[in-house]
Design an enzyme around this catalytic site. Structure first.
Site, PDB file in Angstrom:
ATOM      1  CG  ASP A   1       0.086  -4.014   2.905  1.00  0.00           C
ATOM      2  OD1 ASP A   1       0.509  -3.453   1.877  1.00  0.00           O
ATOM      3  OD2 ASP A   1      -0.324  -3.398   3.905  1.00  0.00           O
TER       4      ASP A   1
ATOM      5  CB  SER B   1       3.213   1.578   6.243  1.00  0.00           C
ATOM      6  OG  SER B   1       2.027   1.731   6.979  1.00  0.00           O
TER       7      SER B   1
ATOM      8  CG  HIS C   1      -0.363   0.275   2.517  1.00  0.00           C
ATOM      9  ND1 HIS C   1      -0.019  -0.733   3.404  1.00  0.00           N
ATOM     10  CD2 HIS C   1      -0.030   1.432   3.133  1.00  0.00           C
ATOM     11  CE1 HIS C   1       0.483  -0.188   4.502  1.00  0.00           C
ATOM     12  NE2 HIS C   1       0.491   1.116   4.364  1.00  0.00           N
TER      13      HIS C   1
END
EC number: 3.4.21.107
Length: 465
Positions: A149, A224, A119
């Site tokens: 992911d 992230s 993402h």
């Protein structure tokens, strides 16, 4: 009598001496608060000196298309005729740019490979990586998989990179101290610490494969793709998500275990994608209520309700009613954990399952095979509707159309107007009751697609070209 009294007094004096000296010794061994904080042995600085050069900050630029539909209250029969007469679309779109921030970890210094989250680099036109020394470099996407992911990006012709050392996430325990490193809110390299709060977490997004490490180390937006390491400076996970009501940290963060990351990145580097495995079972979580009905003393695992014919599970002798409690001698916490682990292994991997059958544990070797897709990624079939995941829509066991499982924002499918749970039943005036019918239409390579779609109680046409 006098002699006994002298002996007693001597022993008493000796014991008092030991007590005083022992107290003094223990007192001298207890460090003061100042010494505790001054001691280098209680600082993370030595560990961080090894780890921080392996963590990078990522900046992403890309294009995004925003769609706005005319409110339903204005979509009367008269208004629709007016719109159609003047060729005005009921779904208006506008182009724009977006910027995103994230983190990454250097896996291979020789080839410049960096692991991050899918993402973070999704829909990126430009990716810029900043190293810990401040140098900035362009990067390209090698491969990614949104279901896990995970993504691999590559730096071009960059020398003297510092790759991180890996740990074994199978040996992690709840309560282990951990350190999170990343780029929260674009601040640059930031370090937080905490403990492992839980293992094998799932349920954040049922469309994806999840088997997370949960930690209370502060993880925020921009973290992230960053590193979660142990006190030896070894990578144990890739920070991926947080649970939050307002976008800020509340002490519930999640990381993908490094063993799973290694399985996934190996496939991405070899095939450019993750080739999903199939065990061939249908099942559910084993909970205390189900265990009570089955009259077994195990309360965690994966209960098998169905075994698909000729699947790896069927060939290996797994039967409905079995309970999988071990995978490669490791306890299985849930059906979701088993599903994620199986899907992450390279194809043709041989695994050992611990099966509980008739209150006895039986070990079975299974060779995994690539999953036969029951869904299709439309980008493989037609660029006009890329970005949508489709599957057969069935009623009473019969195919009645094509269901849109999900649509990624900003993709051609999204711009067309397709949305999650739409049912496509006609394409270019051809009735399509199944994916195979749809594929026949797409194989003609049409320049335009006219999709007849049912959305709730509404029926509409969507046109893409």
């Amino acid at each position: 009598m006098k002699k006994i009294t002298m002996i007693f007094n001597t022993v008493l004096i000796f014991l008092v001496f030991l007590l005083i000296s022992g107290f003094s010794w223990h007192k001298s061994e207890i460090p003061t608060q100042e010494k505790f904080f001054e001691s280098k042995s209680f600082s993370l600085s030595t560990v961080l000196e090894k780890v921080i050069p392996s963590v990078v900050s990522i900046t992403v630029e890309g294009n995004v298309t925003q769609s706005t539909r005319i409110p339903r209250q204005f979509q009367s029969s008269f208004n629709k005729k007016v719109l159609d007469c003047f060729g005005i679309s009921r779904c208006m779109t506008r182009q724009g740019k977006f910027h995103a921030l994230g983190s990454g970890v250097i896996l291979d210094s020789k080839n410049g490979y960096i692991v991050t989250n899918s993402h973070v680099v999704d829909r990126a036109n430009k990716i810029q990586v900043q190293l810990s020394n401040g140098c900035k470099h362009e990067a390209v996407v090698i491969g990614k998989d949104a279901r896990f992911d995970i993504a691999i990006i590559k730096l071009k012709k960059v020398k003297n990179l510092h790759e991180i050392k890996m740990s074994n996430s199978d040996i992690l325990k709840v309560g282990d101290y951990v350190i999170a490193i990343g780029n929260p809110y674009g601040l640059g390299e930031t370090v937080t610490s905490g403990i492992i709060s839980a293992l094998h977490r799932s349920g954040l997004n049922i469309e994806n494969y999840e088997n997370f490490i949960q930690t209370d180390a502060a993880i925020n937006r921009g973290n992230s793709g960053g590193a979660l390491v142990n006190l030896k400076g070894e990578l144990i996970g890739i920070n991926t998500a947080i649970l939050t009501p307002d976008g800020g940290n509340i002490g519930i963060g999640f990381a993908i275990p490094i063993n799973m990351v290694n399985n996934l990145t190996t496939q991405i580097l070899e095939y450019g994608q993750v080739k999903q495995n199939e065990l061939g079972i249908v099942g559910m979580e084993l909970n205390s209520d189900l265990a009570k009905v089955l009259k077994i003393n195990v309360h965690r695992g994966a209960f098998i309700s169905q075994v698909l014919s000729k699947s790896p599970a069927d060939v290996s002798g797994i039967k409905p009613g079995d309970v999988i409690i071990l995978l490669n001698r490791k306890p299985i916490a849930s059906f979701a954990t088993l599903r994620a682990e199986i899907a992450s292994f390279p194809i043709k991997t041989k695994i050992e399952l611990g099966i509980l059958r008739n209150k006895k544990v039986k070990f079975i070797i299974v060779e995994l095979k690539q999953k036969i897709q029951s869904k299709i990624d439309s980008s493989v079939l037609c660029k006009l509707i890329s970005g949508a995941s489709l599957s057969n829509f069935r009623i009473h066991g019969q195919n009645k159309g094509i269901c849109v499982n999900y649509v990624n924002n900003g993709t051609p499918a999204y711009r067309t107007g397709l949305r999650k749970n739409d049912i496509i039943f006609e394409v270019n005036k051809y009735q399509v009751s199944s994916l195979s019918n749809f594929q026949k239409v797409l194989k003609t390579k049409p320049l335009i697609l006219v999709l007849h779609v049912k959305r709730g109680n509404d029926v509409l046409y969507l046109v893409t070209h």
